[in-house]
Scaffold this active site. Sequence first.
Site, PDB file in Angstrom:
ATOM      1  N   LYS A 106      -5.863   4.911   8.530  1.00  0.00           N
ATOM      2  CA  LYS A 106      -4.780   5.689   7.930  1.00  0.00           C
ATOM      3  C   LYS A 106      -5.141   7.176   7.874  1.00  0.00           C
ATOM      4  CE  LYS A 106      -2.848   1.836   5.325  1.00  0.00           C
ATOM      5  NZ  LYS A 106      -2.491   1.250   4.026  1.00  0.00           N
ATOM      6  N   SER A 145       0.793  -1.229   0.000  1.00  0.00           N
ATOM      7  CA  SER A 145       0.000   0.000   0.000  1.00  0.00           C
ATOM      8  C   SER A 145       0.829   1.285   0.000  1.00  0.00           C
ATOM      9  CB  SER A 145      -0.950   0.014   1.207  1.00  0.00           C
ATOM     10  OG  SER A 145      -0.238   0.061   2.422  1.00  0.00           O
TER      11      SER A 145
END
Length: 340
Positions: A283, A238
């Site tokens: 996040k 990611s």
Amino acid sequence: MTRRIAVLSVGVVLLVVFGVLGAVVPVPYVAQVPGPTFNTLGEVDGEPIISVEGRERNETEGELTLTTVGVSRAGLSLVEAVQGWFDSEVSVVPEESVYPPDRTEEETREANRQAFLTSEEAAEAAALGELGYPVKVVVRGLAEDSPSEGLLEEGDAIESVDGRPTPDTETLDEVLSAIPGGSTVPVGYTRLGQPGTASVTTRPAQDRPGSMLGVLVREQPSAPFDVDIRVEDVGGPSAGLMLALGILDLVGDTDLTGGAKVAGTGTIDAEGAVGPIGGIQLKMVAASDIGAELFLVPADNCADAVAAPQPGLTIARVATLDDALDALADLRAGRTPDAC
């Protein structure tokens, strides 16, 4: 003792027992939390996350921060799991979704680390392709006891073998297939923009006729400089988007952030397509905690991102590397980037 007191006594005992069991008995869930963040333009322990050899890095003032998700060890207690379900900064998920039952924790960590290393390669290819560097056959590593040991290096672009150009891996295979094993041939290469020639004594190929150089190769854009990425203890793919942007900011012609704090996430492939990731809401919490102004969200994660907005954090929808560059251009110009 009256029946009422007896019932109450039993009830208290049961509550105590269940309370103790809930606090100590593990359940098959793990807790995910906002993990550490890494400014791809900065350093970790005094070493740059992205180093450049063969040219000077650009001076940068802003931040392009990759975000991560932290994961607890397997075996949450029932009480911890319930607490996590009611905490907006914790995500309680089935253990098998993080630690597959057919792998040990160590094997899972290694697989995640390999996925990160693959994302590094893709990020570099996407960034250099964006800058317009030509695609060539590039050495990604040397096999054990390679005949090219000490002659070719990781990052070298193989230009020719035995005088024949090798613009792609298919042509390289054809050329080597026509060379008997044990032949000494000149290998033309480019290293950090400088041409060179190595005299390599080939070995017989194992799975086809002809020779082998003992190198692992891939087709990718080749630049007159080398990029090295170092982030320890980060796994998964990611980080790809933010690594690609970091490379572009350090070696490109544009100051991408204009001094702003930007965070984001997303996988990336060599062509610059941005893919979805897990833990987007966590996040975003991490990005908000470091004071980021803009968060780059993979298009396929938009629904989850919109469901948990962070105060003061603008989000931008990105499906490609070009989308991310457009969002950063909007930020620099004082415009609102395309949102989810």
